[in-house]
Design a protein around this motif. Sequence first.
Motif, PDB file in Angstrom:
ATOM      1  N   ALA A 103       9.237  40.683   0.209  1.00 37.69           N
ATOM      2  CA  ALA A 103       9.319  39.490   1.359  1.00 37.69           C
ATOM      3  C   ALA A 103      10.113  38.429   0.472  1.00 37.69           C
ATOM      4  CB  ALA A 103       8.006  39.117   1.561  1.00 37.69           C
ATOM      5  N   LEU A 104      10.617  37.402   1.519  1.00 28.92           N
ATOM      6  CA  LEU A 104      10.958  36.229   1.330  1.00 28.92           C
ATOM      7  C   LEU A 104      10.029  35.195   1.692  1.00 28.92           C
ATOM      8  CD1 LEU A 104      13.714  34.297   0.236  1.00 28.92           C
ATOM      9  CD2 LEU A 104      14.157  34.481   2.605  1.00 28.92           C
ATOM     10  N   PHE A 105       9.683  34.250   0.843  1.00 36.89           N
ATOM     11  CA  PHE A 105       8.886  33.182   1.055  1.00 36.89           C
ATOM     12  C   PHE A 105       9.660  31.741   1.194  1.00 36.89           C
ATOM     13  CE2 PHE A 105       5.959  30.070  -0.913  1.00 36.89           C
ATOM     14  CZ  PHE A 105       4.992  29.744   0.015  1.00 36.89           C
ATOM     15  N   VAL A 119      14.431  28.797   9.392  1.00 31.66           N
ATOM     16  CA  VAL A 119      15.297  29.554   8.370  1.00 31.66           C
ATOM     17  C   VAL A 119      14.925  31.068   8.174  1.00 31.66           C
ATOM     18  CG1 VAL A 119      15.469  29.636   5.961  1.00 31.66           C
ATOM     19  CG2 VAL A 119      15.321  27.437   6.724  1.00 31.66           C
ATOM     20  N   LEU A 120      13.649  31.528   8.387  1.00 32.29           N
ATOM     21  CA  LEU A 120      13.242  32.837   8.373  1.00 32.29           C
ATOM     22  C   LEU A 120      13.686  33.500   9.606  1.00 32.29           C
ATOM     23  CD1 LEU A 120       9.721  32.549   6.457  1.00 32.29           C
ATOM     24  CD2 LEU A 120      12.145  33.452   5.610  1.00 32.29           C
ATOM     25  N   ALA A 121      13.759  32.961  10.770  1.00 33.45           N
ATOM     26  CA  ALA A 121      14.387  33.711  11.815  1.00 33.45           C
ATOM     27  C   ALA A 121      16.015  34.024  11.757  1.00 33.45           C
ATOM     28  CB  ALA A 121      14.368  32.828  13.190  1.00 33.45           C
ATOM     29  N   ALA A 122      16.580  32.986  11.080  1.00 32.85           N
ATOM     30  CA  ALA A 122      17.917  33.404  10.783  1.00 32.85           C
ATOM     31  C   ALA A 122      18.064  34.471   9.547  1.00 32.85           C
ATOM     32  CB  ALA A 122      18.539  31.924  10.298  1.00 32.85           C
ATOM     33  N   ALA A 123      17.166  34.565   8.770  1.00 35.10           N
ATOM     34  CA  ALA A 123      17.080  35.375   7.663  1.00 35.10           C
ATOM     35  C   ALA A 123      16.909  37.061   8.322  1.00 35.10           C
ATOM     36  CB  ALA A 123      15.872  35.241   6.640  1.00 35.10           C
ATOM     37  N   ALA A 124      15.923  36.837   9.231  1.00 38.15           N
ATOM     38  CA  ALA A 124      15.689  38.134   9.851  1.00 38.15           C
ATOM     39  C   ALA A 124      16.957  38.642  10.679  1.00 38.15           C
ATOM     40  CB  ALA A 124      14.731  37.729  11.251  1.00 38.15           C
ATOM     41  N   ALA A 125      17.823  37.824  11.181  1.00 36.14           N
ATOM     42  CA  ALA A 125      18.964  38.331  11.697  1.00 36.14           C
ATOM     43  C   ALA A 125      20.097  39.050  10.883  1.00 36.14           C
ATOM     44  CB  ALA A 125      19.913  37.085  12.385  1.00 36.14           C
ATOM     45  N   VAL A 126      19.821  38.964   9.542  1.00 34.58           N
ATOM     46  CA  VAL A 126      20.914  39.524   8.628  1.00 34.58           C
ATOM     47  C   VAL A 126      19.996  40.289   7.468  1.00 34.58           C
ATOM     48  CG1 VAL A 126      22.302  37.612   8.701  1.00 34.58           C
ATOM     49  CG2 VAL A 126      20.504  37.653   6.951  1.00 34.58           C
ATOM     50  N   THR A 127      18.817  40.829   7.854  1.00 32.83           N
ATOM     51  CA  THR A 127      18.143  41.876   7.174  1.00 32.83           C
ATOM     52  C   THR A 127      17.432  42.843   8.181  1.00 32.83           C
ATOM     53  OG1 THR A 127      16.269  40.421   7.067  1.00 32.83           O
ATOM     54  CG2 THR A 127      17.775  40.343   5.192  1.00 32.83           C
ATOM     55  N   GLU A 128      16.835  43.873   7.459  1.00 30.74           N
ATOM     56  CA  GLU A 128      16.147  44.924   8.184  1.00 30.74           C
ATOM     57  C   GLU A 128      14.728  45.308   7.885  1.00 30.74           C
ATOM     58  OE1 GLU A 128      18.484  48.442   8.171  1.00 30.74           O
ATOM     59  OE2 GLU A 128      20.551  47.543   9.241  1.00 30.74           O
ATOM     60  N   THR A 129      14.448  44.971   6.329  1.00 28.65           N
ATOM     61  CA  THR A 129      13.203  45.671   6.229  1.00 28.65           C
ATOM     62  C   THR A 129      12.329  44.221   5.264  1.00 28.65           C
ATOM     63  OG1 THR A 129      14.072  46.045   3.933  1.00 28.65           O
ATOM     64  CG2 THR A 129      13.974  47.611   5.660  1.00 28.65           C
ATOM     65  N   LEU A 130      13.109  43.109   4.794  1.00 30.60           N
ATOM     66  CA  LEU A 130      12.448  42.128   4.163  1.00 30.60           C
ATOM     67  C   LEU A 130      11.546  41.501   4.944  1.00 30.60           C
ATOM     68  CD1 LEU A 130      13.016  40.807   1.351  1.00 30.60           C
ATOM     69  CD2 LEU A 130      14.340  39.057   2.533  1.00 30.60           C
ATOM     70  N   GLY A 131      10.237  41.293   4.436  1.00 28.94           N
ATOM     71  CA  GLY A 131       9.384  40.477   4.898  1.00 28.94           C
ATOM     72  C   GLY A 131       9.594  38.982   5.002  1.00 28.94           C
ATOM     73  N   LEU A 132       8.827  38.279   5.943  1.00 24.63           N
ATOM     74  CA  LEU A 132       9.451  36.799   6.216  1.00 24.63           C
ATOM     75  C   LEU A 132       8.275  35.959   6.421  1.00 24.63           C
ATOM     76  CD1 LEU A 132      11.716  37.732   8.941  1.00 24.63           C
ATOM     77  CD2 LEU A 132      12.562  37.187   6.536  1.00 24.63           C
ATOM     78  N   ALA A 163      -3.738  25.674  17.068  1.00 25.41           N
ATOM     79  CA  ALA A 163      -3.634  27.041  17.047  1.00 25.41           C
ATOM     80  C   ALA A 163      -2.708  27.661  17.964  1.00 25.41           C
ATOM     81  CB  ALA A 163      -5.062  27.502  17.311  1.00 25.41           C
ATOM     82  N   MET A 164      -2.535  27.148  19.071  1.00 20.54           N
ATOM     83  CA  MET A 164      -1.599  27.754  20.025  1.00 20.54           C
ATOM     84  C   MET A 164      -0.203  27.495  19.371  1.00 20.54           C
ATOM     85  SD  MET A 164      -0.929  29.202  22.616  1.00 20.54           S
ATOM     86  CE  MET A 164       0.767  29.581  23.490  1.00 20.54           C
ATOM     87  N   GLU A 165       0.259  26.378  18.904  1.00 22.13           N
ATOM     88  CA  GLU A 165       1.648  26.312  18.396  1.00 22.13           C
ATOM     89  C   GLU A 165       1.776  27.162  17.149  1.00 22.13           C
ATOM     90  OE1 GLU A 165       3.629  23.181  15.425  1.00 22.13           O
ATOM     91  OE2 GLU A 165       2.682  22.262  17.203  1.00 22.13           O
ATOM     92  N   ILE A 166       0.809  27.476  16.333  1.00 23.59           N
ATOM     93  CA  ILE A 166       0.978  28.659  15.212  1.00 23.59           C
ATOM     94  C   ILE A 166       1.231  29.885  15.650  1.00 23.59           C
ATOM     95  CG2 ILE A 166      -0.231  29.529  13.138  1.00 23.59           C
ATOM     96  CD1 ILE A 166      -1.421  26.646  12.655  1.00 23.59           C
ATOM     97  N   ALA A 167       0.122  30.084  16.655  1.00 20.44           N
ATOM     98  CA  ALA A 167      -0.030  31.647  17.043  1.00 20.44           C
ATOM     99  C   ALA A 167       1.275  32.078  17.893  1.00 20.44           C
ATOM    100  CB  ALA A 167      -1.243  31.760  18.083  1.00 20.44           C
ATOM    101  N   ARG A 168       1.526  31.038  18.541  1.00 24.50           N
ATOM    102  CA  ARG A 168       3.374  31.221  19.466  1.00 24.50           C
ATOM    103  C   ARG A 168       4.508  31.334  18.436  1.00 24.50           C
ATOM    104  NH1 ARG A 168       6.973  28.118  22.626  1.00 24.50           N
ATOM    105  NH2 ARG A 168       7.809  29.292  24.374  1.00 24.50           N
ATOM    106  N   ALA A 169       4.612  30.399  17.249  1.00 28.38           N
ATOM    107  CA  ALA A 169       5.662  30.417  16.515  1.00 28.38           C
ATOM    108  C   ALA A 169       5.704  31.852  15.851  1.00 28.38           C
ATOM    109  CB  ALA A 169       5.550  29.291  15.513  1.00 28.38           C
ATOM    110  N   PHE A 170       4.512  32.340  15.053  1.00 33.29           N
ATOM    111  CA  PHE A 170       4.473  33.476  14.321  1.00 33.29           C
ATOM    112  C   PHE A 170       4.538  34.676  15.325  1.00 33.29           C
ATOM    113  CE2 PHE A 170       3.345  30.471  11.425  1.00 33.29           C
ATOM    114  CZ  PHE A 170       3.946  30.856  10.065  1.00 33.29           C
ATOM    115  N   GLY A 177       8.604  42.871  13.540  1.00 34.04           N
ATOM    116  CA  GLY A 177       7.462  42.861  12.984  1.00 34.04           C
ATOM    117  C   GLY A 177       7.269  42.739  11.514  1.00 34.04           C
ATOM    118  N   ARG A 178       8.304  41.641  11.109  1.00 27.76           N
ATOM    119  CA  ARG A 178       7.899  41.492   9.622  1.00 27.76           C
ATOM    120  C   ARG A 178       7.419  39.810   9.330  1.00 27.76           C
ATOM    121  NH1 ARG A 178      13.748  41.490   7.957  1.00 27.76           N
ATOM    122  NH2 ARG A 178      14.479  41.748   9.973  1.00 27.76           N
ATOM    123  N   ALA A 179       6.833  39.310  10.333  1.00 26.38           N
ATOM    124  CA  ALA A 179       6.230  38.004   9.993  1.00 26.38           C
ATOM    125  C   ALA A 179       4.897  38.080   9.111  1.00 26.38           C
ATOM    126  CB  ALA A 179       5.928  37.249  11.308  1.00 26.38           C
TER     127      ALA A 179
END
Length: 423
Positions: free
Chosen positions: A54-56, A80-93, A104-111, A120-122
Motif C-alpha cells: 500500500a501507499l499511504f 492524490v490516491l484516486a490519481a494513483a489508482a489510475a496507474v496501478t492495479e494492486t497497490l493499496g491506497l 460521517a456521510m462525507e467520509i463514507a461517500r469519499a472512501f 476495491g483498494r481503499a
Amino acid sequence: MSWHEAHPLLFVNAFAAGHHEGAWRMPEAEPQRLREIGYYQELARTAELGGFDALFVADFFAYYPGIAHSPRWELDPLTVLAAAAAVTETLGLIATASAIFSPAMEIARAFSTLDHVSGGRAAWNIVTSGEPRAAANYGLDRVPPHAERYAQTAAVVQDVLALWRADGGEADMPAPLQPRPVLVQAGSSPEGRDFAVRHADIVFTAQGTLASAQAFRADLHGRARALGRTSLPRVVVGLSPSIGASRAEALRKKAELDALIVPEASLAWLEGFGIDLSGHALDGPLPPQLAGEGAAFEGIRSRLGVIAEVIARERPRTVRDLLARLAGSRGHASVAGTPEDIARHIHEWHGAGAADGFMLMPHLLPRDLTDFVDQVVPLLGLPPPPQGKTLSERLGLSLGPRASAGPRHTQVFSVSSTQGRQP
C-alpha cells in the motif's frame, strides 16, 4: 502459518520530498513537483513494482509554521490516491480523513468512491486531529480534549460503518466494493490503543527499539483478545533507512542530509507537539522538561511520548543534536547500513514478533524509495502475494462488521457550514 503471517507487509509513506527535513535541499530532490499529480503517480508505480502492499498519504489539515522554511504537505490525499489508482492495479491506497472535522456521510461517500475507482483498494487512516491550527480552519474555537476526541471519533466510525452497510439506500451513495474499506489507525496512547483494538485492522506505530516494538504489539494483541477479537490488528512499524554500499557510505549520506537541516523548520514541527524550544540556544543543553509534557497537553500525545523516549534513550546533548536525531525518522526506527543490513533488520523484527509489517519512510524521495525497491526488496525473499480483487483479500483480512448498525450519532463539535479550510 498463512502467507500473511510468514511475510511482512510493506507500506510506503509518500511525504513531500522525503521524510528528512533537509531532503528538499538535495540536488536530486524535486520539491518543484510537489503539486504535480505525476510525481505521486510515479511513486505509486515504483511502490507497486517493488511489491509494496500500500501507499499511504497523510494529512494534517493545516500548515505548520515550518512551511516558511521547507515544503510541507499540500494536496488532498483522496484526490492524490484516486490519481494513483489510475496507474496501478494492486497497490493499496491509504488516505487520511479526520473524524473530528468531517461528518460521517462525507467520509463514507469519499472512501466508497475511492474503493470503486480503485477496484476495491481503499483504506481509511482514522485520525483524531489534535492540532489547534487545524481546528481553527474548520471553525472550532479549540481542539476537543484528548479523551473527548476519541469518544467523538468512535461515534463517527460507528456511523460510517452503518452507512457502508446501508448498501447505498438511504445514504444515496454506492456501497464500497469491499465489505468496507480497510481501517488504519496510528494512536499509541492508552486511549489510542483501546480505540485501535476496537476498530482498526492495521495499526501504524513509531517504535525506536526491538524491545519497545515487541511490547507494543504484545500489549495491543492482549487488549484485542480481552475484547474477544479473533482477527488481531496488524502492527506496522515505521522505518527510515539510510542505504549505502557500506555502512560508512550510508552514514555519510545521512550526514549530508543532516547538514542541510533548517533548524527553524524542525523547531516549528516540534511546536506542533507542544514542545517549544525556540527560546533555547541551538548549541545549548536541552531543558530538563519538554513543554507540553504531562496530562495537561491535549494535542497528539503519542508523538510527544515518542520524542521523550528518543531523548531518554539517545541522550542528545544539545537542541541541535535532538533536531538531527529526529530529522529523518521523527522518532521511528532509523537504520543505516547496506541493503543486507536493512533486510536483516526487517527479518529480525518480523521474526521476533515486533511487527507484522513496515511503513517505509524514505529520507529522500524518489531516490530512497527506488534504492529500496532495487536493492533491499530482492533480499527479502518475498514471493508474489496471493491474488485477490480487493486490498482486504490481498492482506488476508476478515472485514466482518465490528458493530451493529444502530441510530446515528451527533458530532459533539459541529463545523460551520460557511467555514472552509484556510490557507
